[in-house]
Scaffold this active site. Structure first.
Site, mmCIF file in Angstrom:
data_model
loop_
_atom_site.group_PDB
_atom_site.id
_atom_site.type_symbol
_atom_site.label_atom_id
_atom_site.label_comp_id
_atom_site.label_asym_id
_atom_site.label_seq_id
_atom_site.Cartn_x
_atom_site.Cartn_y
_atom_site.Cartn_z
ATOM 1 N N ASN A 80 0.835 -1.207 0.000
ATOM 2 C CA ASN A 80 0.000 0.000 0.000
ATOM 3 C C ASN A 80 0.865 1.252 0.000
ATOM 4 O OD1 ASN A 80 -2.408 -1.471 0.239
ATOM 5 N ND2 ASN A 80 -2.238 -1.552 2.469
ATOM 6 N N HIS A 81 0.326 2.322 -0.548
ATOM 7 C CA HIS A 81 0.931 3.635 -0.367
ATOM 8 C C HIS A 81 -0.073 4.481 0.397
ATOM 9 C CE1 HIS A 81 4.286 3.516 -3.597
ATOM 10 N NE2 HIS A 81 3.978 2.290 -3.211
ATOM 11 N N LYS A 82 0.404 5.294 1.319
ATOM 12 C CA LYS A 82 -0.445 5.969 2.289
ATOM 13 C C LYS A 82 -1.515 6.820 1.612
ATOM 14 C CE LYS A 82 0.288 7.666 6.922
ATOM 15 N NZ LYS A 82 1.342 8.014 7.902
ATOM 16 N N ASN A 88 2.078 10.276 -3.506
ATOM 17 C CA ASN A 88 2.076 8.816 -3.571
ATOM 18 C C ASN A 88 3.471 8.228 -3.369
ATOM 19 O OD1 ASN A 88 -0.662 8.063 -4.131
ATOM 20 N ND2 ASN A 88 -0.434 8.952 -6.159
#
Length: 209
Positions: A80-82, A88
């Site tokens: 995941n990316h926050k 990103n």
């Protein structure tokens, strides 16, 4: 009854998955199998992705008697990316490059474990995302991307996966959830395997419902 690595002696493409797992953060129930056209023994290496439990303590938990088809993958929190971040780009992962000392987990959202119930069928090249729980008896269509929880005995498919139908009526689903046949003794399962392969009316009649 001991569970062999390969449930069919002449088939090295299908393994009892629990016997092939060495990662303590991947927990698999009895008789769950994985089929791969190449090497099913590489499941934890090739099919469980971005899994950094030493950082997140996240787990893959799969119940008993599940059927997992070739290429099904479980995408964990490290992929995941926050969501709330302005960018990103995962600066925390490349802290050395940018001369910062961020905690690596600041790069992603931790959505928790992936939990698969009992007697679940996961189709060819399906993708299960972090934090998802799949209920008992569900079916996941081939190449589906599962981003949300799946109710017991639901059939889902698509990208993102959506519920197509329920396999049985609400009454019958409640019956199966209470019955929990996957917890029966091996002797009883051997005796009643024919009933489990038949229709639900016959099963209910056999158990006095």
């Amino acid at each position: 009854m001991s569970t062999p690595l390969f449930p069919r002696s002449d088939d090295k493409n299908t393994c009892n998955l629990r016997e092939a797992i060495t990662n303590e953060y991947i927990i698999v129930g009895e008789y769950t199998y994985y089929h791969d056209f190449e090497d099913p023994l590489k499941f934890q290496e090739k099919n469980v992705l971005y899994h950094y439990p030493f950082v997140n303590n996240d787990r893959l938990i799969v119940g008993k008697f599940c059927s997992i088809a070739h290429g099904a993958k479980f995408l964990f929190n490290g992929g995941n990316h926050k969501q709330a971040a302005c960018s990103n780009y995962p600066f925390a992962i490349f802290g050395e490059l940018w001369e910062h000392e961020f905690g690596i987990t600041e790069s992603w959202d931790n959505k928790g474990d992936i939990v698969v119930g009992n007697d679940v069928w996961i189709g060819f090249e399906a993708l299960i995302m972090a934090g998802v729980t799949i209920g008992n008896g569900a079916r996941i269509g081939s190449r589906s991307i599962v981003t949300r929880d799946v109710p017991p005995y639901a059939v889902v498919a698509g990208s993102p996966a959506k519920q197509i139908k329920k396999r049985f009526s609400d009454e019958d689903i409640a019956f199966l959830e209470e019955l929990r046949w996957w917890d029966w003794s091996e002797d009883r399962i051997k005796k009643d395997a024919g009933l489990l392969m038949g229709n639900i009316a016959s099963l209910k009649q056999a158990v006095g419902r």
